[in-house]
Enzyme design. Sequence first.
Site, PDB file in Angstrom:
ATOM      1  N   GLU A 297     -19.947-104.035  -7.182  1.00 58.87           N
ATOM      2  CA  GLU A 297     -19.275-102.850  -7.724  1.00 58.87           C
ATOM      3  C   GLU A 297     -17.763-103.020  -7.782  1.00 58.87           C
ATOM      4  O   GLU A 297     -17.000-102.141  -7.383  1.00 58.87           O
ATOM      5  CB  GLU A 297     -19.654-101.610  -6.916  1.00 58.87           C
ATOM      6  CG  GLU A 297     -21.158-101.339  -6.946  1.00 58.87           C
ATOM      7  CD  GLU A 297     -21.569-100.009  -6.347  1.00 58.87           C
ATOM      8  OE1 GLU A 297     -20.949 -99.593  -5.352  1.00 58.87           O
ATOM      9  OE2 GLU A 297     -22.502 -99.400  -6.879  1.00 58.87           O
ATOM     10  N   ARG A 342     -32.191-104.119 -12.320  1.00 57.29           N
ATOM     11  CA  ARG A 342     -31.308-104.019 -11.165  1.00 57.29           C
ATOM     12  C   ARG A 342     -32.074-104.121  -9.841  1.00 57.29           C
ATOM     13  O   ARG A 342     -31.568-104.684  -8.863  1.00 57.29           O
ATOM     14  CB  ARG A 342     -30.516-102.707 -11.228  1.00 57.29           C
ATOM     15  CG  ARG A 342     -29.560-102.582 -10.075  1.00 57.29           C
ATOM     16  CD  ARG A 342     -28.599-101.450 -10.246  1.00 57.29           C
ATOM     17  NE  ARG A 342     -28.211-100.953  -8.935  1.00 57.29           N
ATOM     18  CZ  ARG A 342     -27.507 -99.858  -8.740  1.00 57.29           C
ATOM     19  NH1 ARG A 342     -27.095 -99.146  -9.768  1.00 57.29           N
ATOM     20  NH2 ARG A 342     -27.201 -99.468  -7.530  1.00 57.29           N
ATOM     21  N   ASP A 371     -30.866 -98.083  -4.420  1.00 57.15           N
ATOM     22  CA  ASP A 371     -29.712 -97.464  -3.781  1.00 57.15           C
ATOM     23  C   ASP A 371     -30.033 -96.141  -3.085  1.00 57.15           C
ATOM     24  O   ASP A 371     -29.670 -95.081  -3.599  1.00 57.15           O
ATOM     25  CB  ASP A 371     -28.620 -97.243  -4.848  1.00 57.15           C
ATOM     26  CG  ASP A 371     -27.274 -96.903  -4.239  1.00 57.15           C
ATOM     27  OD1 ASP A 371     -27.164 -96.941  -3.006  1.00 57.15           O
ATOM     28  OD2 ASP A 371     -26.338 -96.602  -5.002  1.00 57.15           O
ATOM     29  N   GLU A 399     -26.304 -88.744   0.555  1.00 56.42           N
ATOM     30  CA  GLU A 399     -25.725 -88.876  -0.789  1.00 56.42           C
ATOM     31  C   GLU A 399     -26.724 -88.480  -1.872  1.00 56.42           C
ATOM     32  O   GLU A 399     -26.362 -87.804  -2.834  1.00 56.42           O
ATOM     33  CB  GLU A 399     -25.274 -90.334  -1.011  1.00 56.42           C
ATOM     34  CG  GLU A 399     -24.774 -90.593  -2.413  1.00 56.42           C
ATOM     35  CD  GLU A 399     -24.352 -92.043  -2.662  1.00 56.42           C
ATOM     36  OE1 GLU A 399     -24.399 -92.853  -1.718  1.00 56.42           O
ATOM     37  OE2 GLU A 399     -23.974 -92.347  -3.796  1.00 56.42           O
ATOM     38  N   TRP A 544     -26.353 -97.671 -15.065  1.00 54.96           N
ATOM     39  CA  TRP A 544     -25.764 -96.580 -14.297  1.00 54.96           C
ATOM     40  C   TRP A 544     -26.251 -95.235 -14.822  1.00 54.96           C
ATOM     41  O   TRP A 544     -25.775 -94.193 -14.388  1.00 54.96           O
ATOM     42  CB  TRP A 544     -24.217 -96.641 -14.359  1.00 54.96           C
ATOM     43  CG  TRP A 544     -23.634 -97.692 -13.464  1.00 54.96           C
ATOM     44  CD1 TRP A 544     -24.304 -98.443 -12.545  1.00 54.96           C
ATOM     45  CD2 TRP A 544     -22.271 -98.111 -13.375  1.00 54.96           C
ATOM     46  NE1 TRP A 544     -23.458 -99.306 -11.895  1.00 54.96           N
ATOM     47  CE2 TRP A 544     -22.185 -99.129 -12.392  1.00 54.96           C
ATOM     48  CE3 TRP A 544     -21.091 -97.738 -14.031  1.00 54.96           C
ATOM     49  CZ2 TRP A 544     -20.998 -99.773 -12.039  1.00 54.96           C
ATOM     50  CZ3 TRP A 544     -19.903 -98.373 -13.689  1.00 54.96           C
ATOM     51  CH2 TRP A 544     -19.863 -99.377 -12.705  1.00 54.96           C
TER      52      TRP A 544
HETATM   53  C1  BDP Z   1     -23.670 -96.277  -3.419  1.00 53.36           C
HETATM   54  C2  BDP Z   1     -22.566 -95.289  -3.304  1.00 53.36           C
HETATM   55  C3  BDP Z   1     -21.213 -95.908  -3.305  1.00 53.36           C
HETATM   56  C4  BDP Z   1     -21.159 -97.041  -2.293  1.00 53.36           C
HETATM   57  C5  BDP Z   1     -22.257 -98.026  -2.581  1.00 53.36           C
HETATM   58  C6  BDP Z   1     -22.392 -99.089  -1.501  1.00 53.36           C
HETATM   59  O1  BDP Z   1     -22.687 -94.371  -4.379  1.00 53.36           O
HETATM   60  O2  BDP Z   1     -20.284 -94.906  -3.013  1.00 53.36           O
HETATM   61  O3  BDP Z   1     -19.928 -97.661  -2.301  1.00 53.36           O
HETATM   62  O4  BDP Z   1     -23.494 -97.373  -2.587  1.00 53.36           O
HETATM   63  O5  BDP Z   1     -23.326 -98.994  -0.710  1.00 53.36           O
HETATM   64  O6  BDP Z   1     -24.829 -95.630  -2.965  1.00 53.36           O
HETATM   65  O7  BDP Z   1     -21.605-100.013  -1.445  1.00 53.36           O
END
Ligand code: BDP
Length: 710
Positions: A297, A342, A371, A399, A544
Amino acid sequence: MMKRKYAVLALILLLCCFEAKAEDGSRLWLRTEKNAQQEQPKVKMSGKKDATLRLACDEIHQYWKGKSVVLTVKKNGKTRDGFDIFDDSRAVRIESASSLGVLYGAYTLLRMQAMGQPIQGTISETPCYDIRILNHWDNPNGTVERGFAGRSIFWHDALSAPSGRTRRAVDGVTSASTPQDNAPQKQDDHLVTIWKAYARANASIGINATVLNNVNAKPLMLGDEKLQETKRIADVLRPYGIKVYLSVNFASPKAIGGLSTADPLDPDVRRWWKEKANDIYRMIPDFGGFLVKANSEGEPGPMDYGRSHVDGANMLAEALAPHGGIVMWRAFVYSAKEGSDRAAQAVEEFMPYDGQFAENVIIQIKNGPVDFQPREPISPLLLAMKQTQTMIEVQITQEYLGESVHSVFLAPMWKECFDVAKAPDGFANFDKHIGNRKTAFAGVANIGDSRNWCGSDMAQANWYAFGRLAWNPDLSNEQIAREFLSQTFSTNPVFVTEMTHVLCQSRESCVKYMMPLGLHHIFAGNHHYGPEPWYAPKGVRADWLPPYYHKADANGLGFDRTVETGSGATKQYPPSLYNKYNDLNSCPENLLLWFHHVAWNHRMHSGKTLWDMLCLTYEEGVREAEAFADTWRNMKQYVDADRWEALMKRYDRQARDAWWWRDACVLYFQTFSKLPLPDGFRPAKFKLDDLKRYRLVMDNYTAADMDKLP
Ligand code: BDP
């Protein structure tokens, strides 16, 4: 006589009300009242009286309301910070090979007291994972990424101010409690009090490590100022057996070290990291190590220099090794550009390196392949890596499960992952030692500076559950829920029974009203609270966006990950799971749309079509959320007014937002299925157009917003 009795009763009631008013959640699950001086029990210590043993003694003195206690650190006691507790009729004895083991024993004794449990026989415990670690996603400016409980308890803008009131907080080099003038002392005391309370809460549930800053790490975290602050925090946490770690930015040698590169094979870069590690260990001799998010990211990493994860991780490992430090290298890495599925990328990226990581590297893997979704299958990487020490990372902060608004108890989700990991032909080594390597379990914390630490009083249950499961993953969901509820709210059996049921059901209900049957990542574009399955603005990378994940079309719904017609990600699982997941008929229905694109009229096990089942599962989720609110409404008599009311608002909001989820998803998917809504599905409350236009909540909906709601 009668009159006196009533007067006494009234007084007790009055005292109860007074007590109830005073509850603000800040004491978490540690609500036992202190003993008056004259009522403190006798405590004998034997073994080296270090700060940790003295702490254990203090805790018993202040909170144990029974007979004498003997705390013994002895050579042949339980190792790995385990302990034995038994009552030999003269005294209660707590024994361990380490003072930390004795401290854990003391907290266990106090928990049993709080729950009204007698000591029967010998209670013998040893923690499962060596490192039980919180990951704070706290930024140096005091904000918390995906935090729903206020600002950081570690980092504050004010602390970084070059001068002024709070300066001493930064300069507290040798001792956190040797103030030079009054105002800074106040600030210092306040922080130290918070850190102590934090450390105590963690130790009480066996957590022994913490990463103090965000995985999206700022290079300045390794600058002198932040390291001094880290030292101050480490000094406060140490007696509680908690080691501190830092997330590091891979480009630090360039960003703050004045070098022209951060190439892990460059000798100057390697030297820089070694010197940095030496500096850190001079200040913090028991520093835990580094957590790294690299080439993920947008974060820098070894690939920026044509190097690999092994090059990067092993370079840091080499710098830490002489000091006993560890590198936790995250596998949350997916292609910087749109690439393959992904969900398959972590395996593609990491498997070529299996067996090549240094002894003190652990690969930190999220529980699922994408995620932290409400339900994901286990990450195949956890089952595939055979010669690499791996560890699971779960998210305690919600989250993707309603932030600190929805009360969702996450133990069932984490245990589901442990359970699948037992696949007979899978090779999960996150709970086995490879050689001398350490095992670990990480949770992304839900802690902030809000009065009750977690934004919601019920969200504390997830912090609690993380610690308890890291200690013993075999504890049942019910046991953990019961422990939490009876210590945190009330031991009343009606309350504990009813709310244990609510807690244990809550995650499944959340899945039902958000993303049932294997749906995933259909969240709103710029926050992860509400639904926006239609969100697909031009110019944003496809993976995304929700349509990439749900793939709704006229034929059906779901992401085809089969070998024959789909992405082939099912092949990454060991045969027993592959066979199960790859076949539409044997795939568990709660993961169906994760692995298959399924026709709207496909017959489910119940005999219903996919479409009807989808609608009715959403409906069921809403009904369950409504039932939770009703149950909580009836709990008023058992809980102090403030916490009851704050949670009542949340339960009502959760039920309302469950409707929003249901209507948004069903009405949107109906534009593809073109099928009628089944019997038993209550008429929609919202119109799809309105949902699209108003999005119903403010963006970045937080606990603070929650408290402003009428
Ligand atoms: C995602 C989050 C992001 C984190 C990323 C991570 O949205 O804010 O930086 O994971 O785990 O779930 O690095």
